[in-house]
Design a protein around this motif. Structure first.
Motif, PDB file in Angstrom:
ATOM      1  N   ASP A  60       0.840  -1.202   0.000  1.00  0.00           N
ATOM      2  CA  ASP A  60       0.000   0.000   0.000  1.00  0.00           C
ATOM      3  C   ASP A  60       0.874   1.250   0.000  1.00  0.00           C
ATOM      4  O   ASP A  60       0.583   2.225  -0.702  1.00  0.00           O
ATOM      5  CB  ASP A  60      -0.909   0.049   1.236  1.00  0.00           C
ATOM      6  CG  ASP A  60      -2.162  -0.816   1.073  1.00  0.00           C
ATOM      7  OD1 ASP A  60      -2.450  -1.229  -0.063  1.00  0.00           O
ATOM      8  OD2 ASP A  60      -2.841  -1.075   2.088  1.00  0.00           O
ATOM      9  N   GLU A  61       1.926   1.208   0.787  1.00  0.00           N
ATOM     10  CA  GLU A  61       2.842   2.347   0.860  1.00  0.00           C
ATOM     11  C   GLU A  61       3.556   2.547  -0.481  1.00  0.00           C
ATOM     12  O   GLU A  61       3.798   3.684  -0.899  1.00  0.00           O
ATOM     13  CB  GLU A  61       3.831   2.130   2.015  1.00  0.00           C
ATOM     14  CG  GLU A  61       4.751   3.290   2.320  1.00  0.00           C
ATOM     15  CD  GLU A  61       4.058   4.510   2.932  1.00  0.00           C
ATOM     16  OE1 GLU A  61       2.817   4.563   2.973  1.00  0.00           O
ATOM     17  OE2 GLU A  61       4.784   5.432   3.352  1.00  0.00           O
ATOM     18  N   ALA A  62       3.871   1.431  -1.154  1.00  0.00           N
ATOM     19  CA  ALA A  62       4.492   1.507  -2.484  1.00  0.00           C
ATOM     20  C   ALA A  62       3.488   2.069  -3.496  1.00  0.00           C
ATOM     21  O   ALA A  62       3.836   2.910  -4.324  1.00  0.00           O
ATOM     22  CB  ALA A  62       4.990   0.136  -2.921  1.00  0.00           C
ATOM     23  N   VAL A 104      -2.406   1.509  17.849  1.00  0.00           N
ATOM     24  CA  VAL A 104      -3.757   1.260  17.328  1.00  0.00           C
ATOM     25  C   VAL A 104      -3.711   0.303  16.134  1.00  0.00           C
ATOM     26  O   VAL A 104      -4.518  -0.625  16.023  1.00  0.00           O
ATOM     27  CB  VAL A 104      -4.446   2.593  16.960  1.00  0.00           C
ATOM     28  CG1 VAL A 104      -5.796   2.346  16.305  1.00  0.00           C
ATOM     29  CG2 VAL A 104      -4.598   3.462  18.204  1.00  0.00           C
ATOM     30  N   VAL A 105      -2.723   0.518  15.253  1.00  0.00           N
ATOM     31  CA  VAL A 105      -2.587  -0.336  14.067  1.00  0.00           C
ATOM     32  C   VAL A 105      -2.471  -1.815  14.462  1.00  0.00           C
ATOM     33  O   VAL A 105      -3.040  -2.690  13.816  1.00  0.00           O
ATOM     34  CB  VAL A 105      -1.356   0.092  13.228  1.00  0.00           C
ATOM     35  CG1 VAL A 105      -0.976  -0.972  12.203  1.00  0.00           C
ATOM     36  CG2 VAL A 105      -1.621   1.423  12.537  1.00  0.00           C
ATOM     37  N   PHE A 106      -1.773  -2.074  15.572  1.00  0.00           N
ATOM     38  CA  PHE A 106      -1.526  -3.463  15.961  1.00  0.00           C
ATOM     39  C   PHE A 106      -2.508  -4.017  16.993  1.00  0.00           C
ATOM     40  O   PHE A 106      -2.447  -5.205  17.320  1.00  0.00           O
ATOM     41  CB  PHE A 106      -0.089  -3.623  16.480  1.00  0.00           C
ATOM     42  CG  PHE A 106       0.910  -3.619  15.366  1.00  0.00           C
ATOM     43  CD1 PHE A 106       1.163  -4.781  14.652  1.00  0.00           C
ATOM     44  CD2 PHE A 106       1.553  -2.449  14.996  1.00  0.00           C
ATOM     45  CE1 PHE A 106       2.052  -4.783  13.593  1.00  0.00           C
ATOM     46  CE2 PHE A 106       2.445  -2.443  13.933  1.00  0.00           C
ATOM     47  CZ  PHE A 106       2.699  -3.609  13.229  1.00  0.00           C
ATOM     48  N   THR A 107      -3.392  -3.175  17.515  1.00  0.00           N
ATOM     49  CA  THR A 107      -4.294  -3.678  18.551  1.00  0.00           C
ATOM     50  C   THR A 107      -5.771  -3.542  18.221  1.00  0.00           C
ATOM     51  O   THR A 107      -6.594  -4.212  18.837  1.00  0.00           O
ATOM     52  CB  THR A 107      -4.035  -2.972  19.911  1.00  0.00           C
ATOM     53  OG1 THR A 107      -4.148  -1.574  19.719  1.00  0.00           O
ATOM     54  CG2 THR A 107      -2.678  -3.329  20.475  1.00  0.00           C
TER      55      THR A 107
HETATM   56  C1  TTJ Z   1       0.386   6.032   6.292  1.00  0.00           C
HETATM   57  O1  TTJ Z   1       0.245   7.443   6.042  1.00  0.00           O
HETATM   58  C2  TTJ Z   1       1.105   8.285   6.801  1.00  0.00           C
HETATM   59  C3  TTJ Z   1       2.511   7.864   6.601  1.00  0.00           C
HETATM   60  O2  TTJ Z   1       2.689   6.454   6.788  1.00  0.00           O
HETATM   61  C4  TTJ Z   1       1.816   5.634   6.100  1.00  0.00           C
HETATM   62  C5  TTJ Z   1       2.044   4.238   6.567  1.00  0.00           C
HETATM   63  O3  TTJ Z   1       1.412   3.760   7.493  1.00  0.00           O
HETATM   64  N1  TTJ Z   1       3.014   3.612   5.889  1.00  0.00           N
HETATM   65  C6  TTJ Z   1       3.421   2.347   6.134  1.00  0.00           C
HETATM   66  C7  TTJ Z   1       2.913   1.358   6.922  1.00  0.00           C
HETATM   67  N2  TTJ Z   1       4.502   1.885   5.534  1.00  0.00           N
HETATM   68  N3  TTJ Z   1       4.707   0.639   5.906  1.00  0.00           N
HETATM   69  C8  TTJ Z   1       3.766   0.281   6.768  1.00  0.00           C
HETATM   70  C9  TTJ Z   1       3.712  -0.994   7.404  1.00  0.00           C
HETATM   71  C10 TTJ Z   1       4.759  -1.891   7.164  1.00  0.00           C
HETATM   72  C11 TTJ Z   1       4.741  -3.120   7.773  1.00  0.00           C
HETATM   73  C12 TTJ Z   1       5.871  -4.062   7.507  1.00  0.00           C
HETATM   74  C13 TTJ Z   1       3.697  -3.472   8.614  1.00  0.00           C
HETATM   75  C14 TTJ Z   1       2.660  -2.577   8.830  1.00  0.00           C
HETATM   76  C15 TTJ Z   1       1.538  -2.955   9.740  1.00  0.00           C
HETATM   77  C16 TTJ Z   1       2.666  -1.342   8.226  1.00  0.00           C
END
Ligand code: TTJ
Length: 372
Positions: A60-62, A104-107
């Motif tokens: 998603d980040e990519a 929050v992301v992990f819980t």
């Molecule tokens: C979301 O928008 C603000 C800046 O960061 C963005 C984000 O959350 N990027 C993000 C999450 N990059 N990588 C992750 C991520 C990587 C791993 C390996 C696991 C998780 C849960 C998130």
């Protein structure tokens, strides 16, 4: 403000906090009671699904344009580490919960994808259940975020916090690293198969042109690593699928188009066989039952080839070629990316967004003629 009032305010805030804390624990408990509901099964497929859930966040980040490199490593003891060079999960305290976003992301169930907004997020099906599900099903999990010059770290066990978020060092890069150990209480077998992860990651690399993905097996006695980066994206995917076949034309045909926030791309090449091999994806999720993007592709392909046949004098006016005949020996990859993908059907493996039928149909109608 009287002392009494202050006292009751603190109590109210504490109660609110306790209430959300209880909801969090109930949520993660639900995952451990019925893991299959969240990851499909607790067999090998579920075990590997944990990795895809984590990697999806980096993808998603990519897709958002902020991450170029992802590493997936199997460590000794079958723990898995995923490393990306994205912006890093936000660490600031959220107004709603009063907790760091990272926590929050992990819980919190379904807390993934709530940050930053926009982008192409996976929705529906077994996908995108989020990092909290992986956390709940891990004997332990640790995360490090490199951001704003600092390394933030947090640790969990079976979804419970064992180390609050803290700064553990300084850094000159950004990114997220997650390591987890699948809980043997939850899975029949916790041994990872390198080939399974490698194949899946290669597919992700084909679908995201230019994204570099490394897979590493660091388990003693079976060390191995692969690096995948395809500048040609799905063109190279089609070449790869056709590599043991005799192609009928040298160049893979590639077409793409944008409409609003949606993007569609199609690559195809005919071989001398009789089989039809169409593979479609929506937001990098394989849609084996097809759906609107495939329907649009097939309709346009049949129409364009028939129109060409008539124009070129190969076909007489009433002598139409069937859709099936148009797809004989065809290898094609269809990939669409859209903000709100709807996955339908019994197994949620079919794309329901009808605007993707129109988009893919238009792209093929407009661009395929150029190759004829
Ligand atoms: C979301 O928008 C603000 C800046 O960061 C963005 C984000 O959350 N990027 C993000 C999450 N990059 N990588 C992750 C991520 C990587 C791993 C390996 C696991 C998780 C849960 C998130």
């Amino acid at each position: 403000m009287s002392e009494n009032n202050e006292q009751s305010m603190v109590t109210a805030v504490e109660q609110e906090y306790n209430a959300s804390e209880i909801q969090v624990l109930e949520g993660l408990e639900a995952v451990r009671k019925r893991p299959g509901m969240y990851i499909g099964s607790t067999s090998l497929s579920g075990l590997h699904h944990l990795v895809y859930e984590i990697v999806d966040n980096s993808i998603d980040e990519a897709l958002a344009g902020y991450c170029t490199d992802i590493t997936v490593q199997i460590n000794e003891g079958d723990t898995v580490t995923v490393i990306d060079n994205g912006r890093g999960i936000p660490v600031d305290v959220q107004a709603q919960t009063g907790r760091p976003a990272l926590e929050v992301v992990f819980t919190v169930l379904h807390a993934g994808g709530k940050f930053g907004g926009g982008g192409y997020k996976v929705s529906g099906g077994l996908h995108g259940v989020g990092a909290s599900v992986v956390n709940a099903l891990s004997e332990w999990l640790e995360v490090q975020v490199h951001k704003d010059g600092k390394i933030y770290e947090m640790r969990f066990s079976r979804g419970h916090i064992t180390q609050e978020m803290k700064v553990v060092g300084t850094t000159d890069r950004t990114g997220t690293t997650v390591t987890f150990k699948p809980d043997p209480e939850m899975f029949d077998d916790t041994t990872y198969d390198y080939e399974t992860l490698h194949t899946r990651m290669r597919q992700e690399a084909f679908l995201n042109a230019g994204l570099r993905i490394r897979t590493i097996d660091a388990r003693p006695g079976q060390e191995r690593q692969d690096e995948m980066c395809y500048e040609g994206g799905i063109r190279e995917y089609v070449s790869y699928l056709n590599k043991s076949r005799e192609a009928l034309h040298d160049k893979v045909i590639y077409m793409s188009g944008l409409k609003g926030d949606s993007f569609a791309e199609i690559a195809l090449q005919y071989n001398d066989g009789y089989q039809e091999n169409i593979i479609s994806f929506a937001n990098d999720v394989h849609t084996p039952e097809g759906g609107m993007h495939e329907t649009g592709f097939k309709a346009a392909l049949t129409r364009v080839l028939n129109n060409y046949g008539i124009k070129a004098g190969i076909l007489k006016n009433d002598d139409k070629v069937s859709g099936e005949d148009c797809r004989e020996g065809l290898t094609a990859v269809i990939s669409v990316k859209l903000p709100d993908a709807q996955f339908e059907g019994q197994t949620k493996q079919k794309l329901g967004n009808s605007d993707m039928r129109t988009l893919v149909d238009n792209v093929v109608s407009d661009k395929l003629e150029q190759f004829l």
